[in-house]
Every structure is written in C-alpha cells, then in structure tokens.
Design a protein around this motif. Structure first.
Motif, PDB file in Angstrom:
ATOM      1  N   ALA A  88       3.134  -4.385  26.052  1.00  0.00           N
ATOM      2  CA  ALA A  88       2.110  -3.679  25.294  1.00  0.00           C
ATOM      3  C   ALA A  88       2.755  -2.516  24.544  1.00  0.00           C
ATOM      4  N   PRO A  89       2.224  -2.155  23.390  1.00  0.00           N
ATOM      5  CA  PRO A  89       2.804  -1.037  22.650  1.00  0.00           C
ATOM      6  C   PRO A  89       2.658   0.265  23.437  1.00  0.00           C
ATOM      7  N   ARG A  90       3.633   1.141  23.280  1.00  0.00           N
ATOM      8  CA  ARG A  90       3.608   2.415  23.991  1.00  0.00           C
ATOM      9  C   ARG A  90       2.502   3.295  23.444  1.00  0.00           C
ATOM     10  N   ALA A  91       1.915   4.064  24.324  1.00  0.00           N
ATOM     11  CA  ALA A  91       0.865   4.991  23.901  1.00  0.00           C
ATOM     12  C   ALA A  91       1.488   6.089  23.052  1.00  0.00           C
ATOM     13  N   ARG A  92       0.788   6.479  22.020  1.00  0.00           N
ATOM     14  CA  ARG A  92       1.285   7.539  21.147  1.00  0.00           C
ATOM     15  C   ARG A  92       0.115   8.395  20.704  1.00  0.00           C
ATOM     16  N   ALA A  93       0.408   9.602  20.302  1.00  0.00           N
ATOM     17  CA  ALA A  93      -0.624  10.510  19.814  1.00  0.00           C
ATOM     18  C   ALA A  93      -0.837  10.272  18.327  1.00  0.00           C
ATOM     19  N   SER A  94      -2.061  10.427  17.897  1.00  0.00           N
ATOM     20  CA  SER A  94      -2.393  10.227  16.498  1.00  0.00           C
ATOM     21  C   SER A  94      -1.913  11.426  15.685  1.00  0.00           C
ATOM     22  N   PHE A  95      -1.146  11.147  14.648  1.00  0.00           N
ATOM     23  CA  PHE A  95      -0.646  12.214  13.785  1.00  0.00           C
ATOM     24  C   PHE A  95      -1.796  12.885  13.044  1.00  0.00           C
ATOM     25  N   LEU A  96      -2.765  12.085  12.590  1.00  0.00           N
ATOM     26  CA  LEU A  96      -3.898  12.665  11.858  1.00  0.00           C
ATOM     27  C   LEU A  96      -4.746  13.564  12.750  1.00  0.00           C
ATOM     28  N   ALA A  97      -4.923  13.190  14.011  1.00  0.00           N
ATOM     29  CA  ALA A  97      -5.717  14.018  14.921  1.00  0.00           C
ATOM     30  C   ALA A  97      -5.029  15.352  15.172  1.00  0.00           C
ATOM     31  N   THR A  98      -3.720  15.314  15.398  1.00  0.00           N
ATOM     32  CA  THR A  98      -2.982  16.550  15.638  1.00  0.00           C
ATOM     33  C   THR A  98      -2.939  17.424  14.389  1.00  0.00           C
ATOM     34  N   LEU A  99      -2.703  16.812  13.235  1.00  0.00           N
ATOM     35  CA  LEU A  99      -2.679  17.563  11.982  1.00  0.00           C
ATOM     36  C   LEU A  99      -4.049  18.154  11.668  1.00  0.00           C
ATOM     37  N   GLY A 100      -5.112  17.409  11.957  1.00  0.00           N
ATOM     38  CA  GLY A 100      -6.463  17.927  11.735  1.00  0.00           C
ATOM     39  C   GLY A 100      -6.764  19.135  12.599  1.00  0.00           C
ATOM     40  N   GLY A 144     -10.869  19.474  16.344  1.00  0.00           N
ATOM     41  CA  GLY A 144     -10.602  19.792  14.940  1.00  0.00           C
ATOM     42  C   GLY A 144     -11.848  19.683  14.082  1.00  0.00           C
ATOM     43  N   VAL A 145     -12.684  18.661  14.330  1.00  0.00           N
ATOM     44  CA  VAL A 145     -13.934  18.508  13.564  1.00  0.00           C
ATOM     45  C   VAL A 145     -14.867  19.678  13.833  1.00  0.00           C
ATOM     46  N   ILE A 179     -11.872  28.233   3.603  1.00  0.00           N
ATOM     47  CA  ILE A 179     -12.910  27.202   3.480  1.00  0.00           C
ATOM     48  C   ILE A 179     -12.292  25.907   2.951  1.00  0.00           C
ATOM     49  N   GLY A 180     -11.386  26.023   2.004  1.00  0.00           N
ATOM     50  CA  GLY A 180     -10.712  24.833   1.477  1.00  0.00           C
ATOM     51  C   GLY A 180      -9.850  24.137   2.530  1.00  0.00           C
ATOM     52  N   VAL A 181      -9.106  24.918   3.296  1.00  0.00           N
ATOM     53  CA  VAL A 181      -8.262  24.335   4.345  1.00  0.00           C
ATOM     54  C   VAL A 181      -9.133  23.720   5.435  1.00  0.00           C
ATOM     55  N   ALA A 182     -10.256  24.353   5.760  1.00  0.00           N
ATOM     56  CA  ALA A 182     -11.159  23.805   6.775  1.00  0.00           C
ATOM     57  C   ALA A 182     -11.802  22.503   6.291  1.00  0.00           C
ATOM     58  N   ALA A 183     -12.107  22.418   5.009  1.00  0.00           N
ATOM     59  CA  ALA A 183     -12.659  21.163   4.477  1.00  0.00           C
ATOM     60  C   ALA A 183     -11.612  20.056   4.535  1.00  0.00           C
ATOM     61  N   LEU A 184     -10.367  20.391   4.213  1.00  0.00           N
ATOM     62  CA  LEU A 184      -9.294  19.408   4.337  1.00  0.00           C
ATOM     63  C   LEU A 184      -9.096  18.999   5.797  1.00  0.00           C
ATOM     64  N   ALA A 185      -9.201  19.969   6.710  1.00  0.00           N
ATOM     65  CA  ALA A 185      -9.061  19.680   8.139  1.00  0.00           C
ATOM     66  C   ALA A 185     -10.174  18.770   8.633  1.00  0.00           C
ATOM     67  N   LEU A 186     -11.370  18.940   8.087  1.00  0.00           N
ATOM     68  CA  LEU A 186     -12.488  18.078   8.474  1.00  0.00           C
ATOM     69  C   LEU A 186     -12.209  16.630   8.080  1.00  0.00           C
ATOM     70  N   ILE A 187     -11.710  16.435   6.877  1.00  0.00           N
ATOM     71  CA  ILE A 187     -11.413  15.073   6.409  1.00  0.00           C
ATOM     72  C   ILE A 187     -10.279  14.454   7.234  1.00  0.00           C
ATOM     73  N   VAL A 188      -9.229  15.232   7.504  1.00  0.00           N
ATOM     74  CA  VAL A 188      -8.092  14.716   8.267  1.00  0.00           C
ATOM     75  C   VAL A 188      -8.505  14.435   9.715  1.00  0.00           C
ATOM     76  N   SER A 189      -9.342  15.295  10.303  1.00  0.00           N
ATOM     77  CA  SER A 189      -9.791  15.079  11.679  1.00  0.00           C
ATOM     78  C   SER A 189     -10.681  13.847  11.788  1.00  0.00           C
ATOM     79  N   ILE A 217      -4.506  21.268  13.820  1.00  0.00           N
ATOM     80  CA  ILE A 217      -3.699  22.384  13.315  1.00  0.00           C
ATOM     81  C   ILE A 217      -4.320  22.976  12.053  1.00  0.00           C
ATOM     82  N   LEU A 218      -4.755  22.120  11.136  1.00  0.00           N
ATOM     83  CA  LEU A 218      -5.378  22.619   9.905  1.00  0.00           C
ATOM     84  C   LEU A 218      -6.699  23.326  10.199  1.00  0.00           C
ATOM     85  N   ALA A 219      -7.445  22.855  11.196  1.00  0.00           N
ATOM     86  CA  ALA A 219      -8.709  23.508  11.539  1.00  0.00           C
ATOM     87  C   ALA A 219      -8.468  24.910  12.089  1.00  0.00           C
ATOM     88  N   VAL A 220      -7.443  25.072  12.905  1.00  0.00           N
ATOM     89  CA  VAL A 220      -7.130  26.405  13.436  1.00  0.00           C
ATOM     90  C   VAL A 220      -6.679  27.326  12.305  1.00  0.00           C
TER      91      VAL A 220
END
Length: 167
Positions: free
Chosen positions: A59-71, A123-124, A92-102, A73-76
């Motif tokens: 089975a494939p190894r478990a990995r963390a989602s890059f988008l979830a982690t990036l979302g 992040g959401v 507000i712009g960075v938080a909107a981008l974080a919402l989409i990435v999360s 970080i951008l939300a913080v």
C-alpha cells in the motif's frame, strides 16, 4: 480468539444474594478447530514451485497533504496580517487565498493514504475568521482595530504606563 466475559458482580455483599462461579466459555465453533492442508503429490509440488507467485504491491505510504499544510500556514499569516492593523487589506487577501488552498487540502485528503484533514479544517476556520474580522474592521464595526491604528505601538505604550511605577 475470543475475549473472556465475566458476569456483573455487585459491590454490596448481602446474605440473600447468591454468587455463581465464573465458568469458562466453551467454543465448539469451526473457528477454533485446526485443519491440516491436503497432502499433495510430488508433481503438484513441483508445478507450484515452478510457477511464479504474484506478490501484491504494498500500500502507498501515508503522507501529509501539501495543500492542507500550506492552507494552514497561509491562514495563520493572514490572521496575523489582519490583526496588525496597517496591513489589514493584505491580510484579507492572504486569508482568502488560504481559504481556497485549505478547501483544496480538504479535497486532497479524501484519499485513504493522505493525511492532513485537521490541518485543512483549522486553516478554513482561521481564514474565515480572519476575513470576517478584517471586513468588520474595514467597515468600522470593530473599534479597536483599523488601518490607522498601530496595535504594536499602542500595546507597548500601554504596557509602559502599566509597569512604569512597578519596576
């Protein structure tokens, strides 16, 4: 293998209650009996040895989602920019981008071997909170936060006045 079960016993000892001893469970099911494999001839054994055995792929190894982690970080970062005061519009712009990435991170964690759903959900929530707080501050609904206030300078001045005579 079955886990043994014990009857419920009361903690109060009275003379009119009878206690029954615990008896071992008897399992006469087919799951507890062992069966020997059938005896095979030499030709059958030679045939099975010469045939290639299909090994299942791991089975494939478990990995963390890059988008979830990036979302997350951008939300913080977006929340901190909103709370800074003068950089509120960027926050507000960075938080909107974080919402989409999360949200993309939540969709990415639907696969079984991808972790990070909690990161994406935090992040959401954080990005929505930063957007709401930033919009409320821009419209003047939040009195302590605005683009003209320097919250770090005001906090330092307030701390100096509070501890001026104590230190």
């Amino acid at each position: 293998m079955r886990i043994p079960t014990f009857p419920r016993q009361s903690t109060a000892d009275t003379t009119d209650t009878e206690r029954t001893p615990v008896t071992p469970r008897r399992d006469d099911d087919a799951t507890t009996t062992t069966t020997l494999p059938p005896v095979r001839s030499e030709t059958e054994r030679a045939r099975t040895v010469s045939e290639p055995v299909a090994v299942p792929s791991p089975a494939p190894r478990a990995r963390a989602s890059f988008l979830a982690t990036l979302g997350l970080i951008l939300a913080v970062v977006g929340a901190l920019l909103v709370l800074s005061g003068p950089l509120m519009e960027y926050g507000i712009g960075v938080a909107a981008l974080a919402l989409i990435v999360s949200l993309g991170g939540i969709l990415g964690t639907r696969k079984r071997h991808v972790a990070g759903k909690t990161d994406a959900l935090i992040g959401v929530v954080l990005s929505i909170g930063a957007i709401v707080l930033g919009v409320l501050a821009l419209t003047g609904q939040v009195w302590w936060l605005g683009t003209d206030t320097h919250t770090a300078t005001e906090l330092r001045t307030w701390l100096d006045t509070q501890f001026e005579n104590r230190i």
